[in-house]
Design a protein around this motif. Structure first.
Motif, PDB file in Angstrom:
ATOM      1  N   GLY A  46       0.811  -1.216   0.000  1.00  0.00           N
ATOM      2  CA  GLY A  46       0.000   0.000   0.000  1.00  0.00           C
ATOM      3  C   GLY A  46       0.846   1.267   0.000  1.00  0.00           C
ATOM      4  N   LEU A  47       1.917   1.251   0.825  1.00  0.00           N
ATOM      5  CA  LEU A  47       2.823   2.421   0.833  1.00  0.00           C
ATOM      6  C   LEU A  47       3.486   2.613  -0.540  1.00  0.00           C
ATOM      7  CD1 LEU A  47       4.503   1.958   4.338  1.00  0.00           C
ATOM      8  CD2 LEU A  47       2.805   3.689   3.666  1.00  0.00           C
ATOM      9  N   TRP A  48       3.854   1.491  -1.160  1.00  0.00           N
ATOM     10  CA  TRP A  48       4.479   1.581  -2.487  1.00  0.00           C
ATOM     11  C   TRP A  48       3.568   2.313  -3.470  1.00  0.00           C
ATOM     12  CZ3 TRP A  48       9.084  -0.086  -4.819  1.00  0.00           C
ATOM     13  CH2 TRP A  48       9.093  -0.027  -6.228  1.00  0.00           C
ATOM     14  N   THR A  49       2.335   1.853  -3.552  1.00  0.00           N
ATOM     15  CA  THR A  49       1.423   2.453  -4.523  1.00  0.00           C
ATOM     16  C   THR A  49       1.126   3.908  -4.186  1.00  0.00           C
ATOM     17  OG1 THR A  49      -0.442   1.589  -3.241  1.00  0.00           O
ATOM     18  CG2 THR A  49       0.359   0.246  -5.057  1.00  0.00           C
ATOM     19  N   GLU A  50       1.067   4.215  -2.883  1.00  0.00           N
ATOM     20  CA  GLU A  50       0.766   5.599  -2.472  1.00  0.00           C
ATOM     21  C   GLU A  50       1.883   6.551  -2.867  1.00  0.00           C
ATOM     22  OE1 GLU A  50       0.108   8.150   1.663  1.00  0.00           O
ATOM     23  OE2 GLU A  50       0.010   5.940   1.693  1.00  0.00           O
ATOM     24  N   TRP A  51       3.139   6.180  -2.505  1.00  0.00           N
ATOM     25  CA  TRP A  51       4.268   7.086  -2.805  1.00  0.00           C
ATOM     26  C   TRP A  51       4.657   7.063  -4.281  1.00  0.00           C
ATOM     27  CZ3 TRP A  51       5.193  10.791   0.272  1.00  0.00           C
ATOM     28  CH2 TRP A  51       4.971  10.667   1.640  1.00  0.00           C
ATOM     29  N   ALA A  52       4.375   5.978  -4.968  1.00  0.00           N
ATOM     30  CA  ALA A  52       4.609   5.974  -6.410  1.00  0.00           C
ATOM     31  C   ALA A  52       3.700   6.976  -7.113  1.00  0.00           C
ATOM     32  CB  ALA A  52       4.390   4.577  -6.971  1.00  0.00           C
ATOM     33  N   ALA A  53       2.439   7.064  -6.642  1.00  0.00           N
ATOM     34  CA  ALA A  53       1.514   8.048  -7.222  1.00  0.00           C
ATOM     35  C   ALA A  53       1.964   9.471  -6.925  1.00  0.00           C
ATOM     36  CB  ALA A  53       0.106   7.798  -6.678  1.00  0.00           C
ATOM     37  N   VAL A  54       2.450   9.681  -5.673  1.00  0.00           N
ATOM     38  CA  VAL A  54       2.951  11.020  -5.315  1.00  0.00           C
ATOM     39  C   VAL A  54       4.150  11.398  -6.183  1.00  0.00           C
ATOM     40  CG1 VAL A  54       4.038  12.372  -3.471  1.00  0.00           C
ATOM     41  CG2 VAL A  54       2.073  10.895  -2.958  1.00  0.00           C
ATOM     42  N   ALA A  58       4.620  14.472  -8.824  1.00  0.00           N
ATOM     43  CA  ALA A  58       5.713  15.444  -8.688  1.00  0.00           C
ATOM     44  C   ALA A  58       6.527  15.539  -9.978  1.00  0.00           C
ATOM     45  CB  ALA A  58       6.613  15.053  -7.516  1.00  0.00           C
ATOM     46  N   ARG A  59       6.759  14.388 -10.594  1.00  0.00           N
ATOM     47  CA  ARG A  59       7.500  14.410 -11.853  1.00  0.00           C
ATOM     48  C   ARG A  59       6.726  15.145 -12.941  1.00  0.00           C
ATOM     49  NH1 ARG A  59       9.741   8.148 -11.998  1.00  0.00           N
ATOM     50  NH2 ARG A  59      11.631   8.511 -10.742  1.00  0.00           N
ATOM     51  N   ALA A  60       5.438  14.954 -12.979  1.00  0.00           N
ATOM     52  CA  ALA A  60       4.626  15.652 -13.975  1.00  0.00           C
ATOM     53  C   ALA A  60       4.673  17.159 -13.762  1.00  0.00           C
ATOM     54  CB  ALA A  60       3.186  15.144 -13.914  1.00  0.00           C
ATOM     55  N   ARG A  61       4.577  17.581 -12.461  1.00  0.00           N
ATOM     56  CA  ARG A  61       4.664  19.016 -12.173  1.00  0.00           C
ATOM     57  C   ARG A  61       6.051  19.552 -12.541  1.00  0.00           C
ATOM     58  NH1 ARG A  61       2.049  17.496  -7.402  1.00  0.00           N
ATOM     59  NH2 ARG A  61       3.988  17.785  -6.204  1.00  0.00           N
TER      60      ARG A  61
END
Length: 416
Positions: A46-54, A58-61
């Motif tokens: 769950g942490l993996w998927t959460e921080w991967a989305a963050v 961030a990369r898109a921004r």
């Protein structure tokens, strides 16, 4: 896994985890993996998927901000390149880059063009030397205003002068002189060339003496070089046997050459004078024109100089291919006033006190005594080297006892 597609996605997820490269995982895949791990702790997934989305957000921004900043910086570079001071300097320093930037239109600057523009911006801000042709950007206070002077490289002007010098109509206006190594003294005539030697950690120099008393034709050529035939005079000038003095200050040499060549009886010289006049007009346009006008004037200047050199019989386009033809320097518009009477009197008084405080050695006194005996008080020695050579042959100052002058002589320009 019930499907091949899901199995591939899980394998890609595992490879990303081993490579420490966070990658987004869709909720459906996460739920399916958890269904196969019943009874196990799946908090890490769950942490993996959460921080991967963050991280993806961030990369898109970052990509968006980087594109915006890059666009702003490119626009700032375009504004800087269009600044009259920098644009005019680039038209001289790098005409190809200047033309390409001015013809961009809506197209963006390429990576190499941005790097070049950055380098010129830094150079203009930190290194405004005369030969950089970026002196218009040098910071000056209002009371220190100066104008920019556009000039031809001295080597080009002197090449034109030496090519034109032997021609009839030009040679009569020049001051000819013998090679500085040609010596004539009490013991004959010779050529003395300094020789430098180095090797095995040691270095030394000596003068190689070449006796040319048997070459009477060379001695005659040195005595009256202006009376030789043009071709022979040109050969002696190229060989270095004779030389010429500048007929005017450096800043006036282009105008002097143009006028002298235009009035010559030699048709080739007159044609060269016409091309030099065109070069002078192009140089004048470069001083006052904008970047577009300066680029065209620079091309016209180069072509006119090339034609002038060819009209004078040069074998190739040297030195146009060896040096930057045009450079700019700051010339102070305010002339320095000459010292007034009170300042002149103070300087003379100080010079007299300094001369009285000098201690003259016996060697200096002996040399001064020999000088006065040859040339008289206040006399002029036409060849200091030959005078010293003759002194050396007599064993001066240790084996001769010349009569000392009654008063210590005042040091002149040479002795100072």
């Amino acid at each position: 896994m019930h499907s091949t597609a899901a199995r591939r996605k899980v394998l890609a997820w595992r490879r990303a985890a081993h490579a420490e490269r966070p990658a987004e995982v869709v909720p459906e895949l996460l739920a399916e993996v958890r269904s196969h791990l019943t009874g196990s702790d799946t908090t890490a997934l769950g942490l993996w998927t959460e921080w991967a989305a963050v991280l993806s957000a961030a990369r898109a921004r970052l990509r968006t901000v980087a594109a915006e900043v890059g666009s702003q910086e490119e626009q700032a570079l375009r504004v800087l390149l269009n600044t009259p001071a920098l644009a005019n300097a680039l038209a001289v320093v790098s005409p190809v880059f200047s033309r390409r930037v001015r013809q961009l239109g809506p197209r963006r600057l390429s990576h190499s063009e941005r790097l070049t523009a950055y380098r010129y911006a830094v150079r203009a801000a930190l290194k405004t030397s005369p030969l950089s042709s970026l002196t218009e950007l040098a910071p000056y206070r209002p009371e220190d205003r100066a104008r920019v002077r556009t000039s031809l490289h001295p080597l080009i002007l002197h090449t034109v002068l030496r090519s034109a010098a032997p021609r009839i109509g030009i040679r009569e206006q020049l001051s000819w002189r013998a090679n500085a190594s040609w010596r004539t003294g009490a013991h004959g005539t010779w050529l003395s060339e300094p020789q430098l030697h180095a090797g095995n950690g040691f270095g030394w120099s000596n003068d190689e003496i070449i006796d040319v008393r048997r070459r009477s034709e060379l001695a005659e050529a040195v005595r009256e070089p202006g009376e030789l035939a043009p071709q022979r005079l040109a050969r002696h000038l190229d060989s270095g046997l004779v030389g010429i003095d500048d007929p005017c200050p450096q800043g006036e040499l282009l105008d002097w050459l143009t006028a002298a060549l235009a009035t010559s009886a030699d048709a080739c010289a007159r044609r060269a004078g016409t091309h030099l006049a065109t070069a002078g007009e192009a140089l004048a346009r470069m001083e006052k024109g904008d970047a577009h006008e300066r680029t065209h004037a620079l091309a016209k200047l180069n072509e006119s100089l090339r034609l002038a050199l060819r009209a004078l019989g040069t074998a190739d386009d040297w030195p146009l291919t060896a040096v930057t033809p045009v450079y700019e320097d700051r010339a102070d518009a305010v002339s320095v006033p000459l010292p007034g009477p009170s300042h002149r009197s103070a300087l003379r008084h100080y010079a007299a006190a300094a001369c009285d405080a000098l201690g003259l050695s016996p060697a200096y006194r002996a040399m001064a005594g020999e000088f006065v005996s040859r040339f008289g008080p206040g006399g002029v020695c036409p060849d200091v080297f030959a005078f010293c050579q003759d002194l050396a042959r007599t064993g001066w100052p240790y084996t001769t006892e010349p009569a000392l002058p009654e008063a210590p002589p005042r040091p002149g320009r040479s002795s100072c």
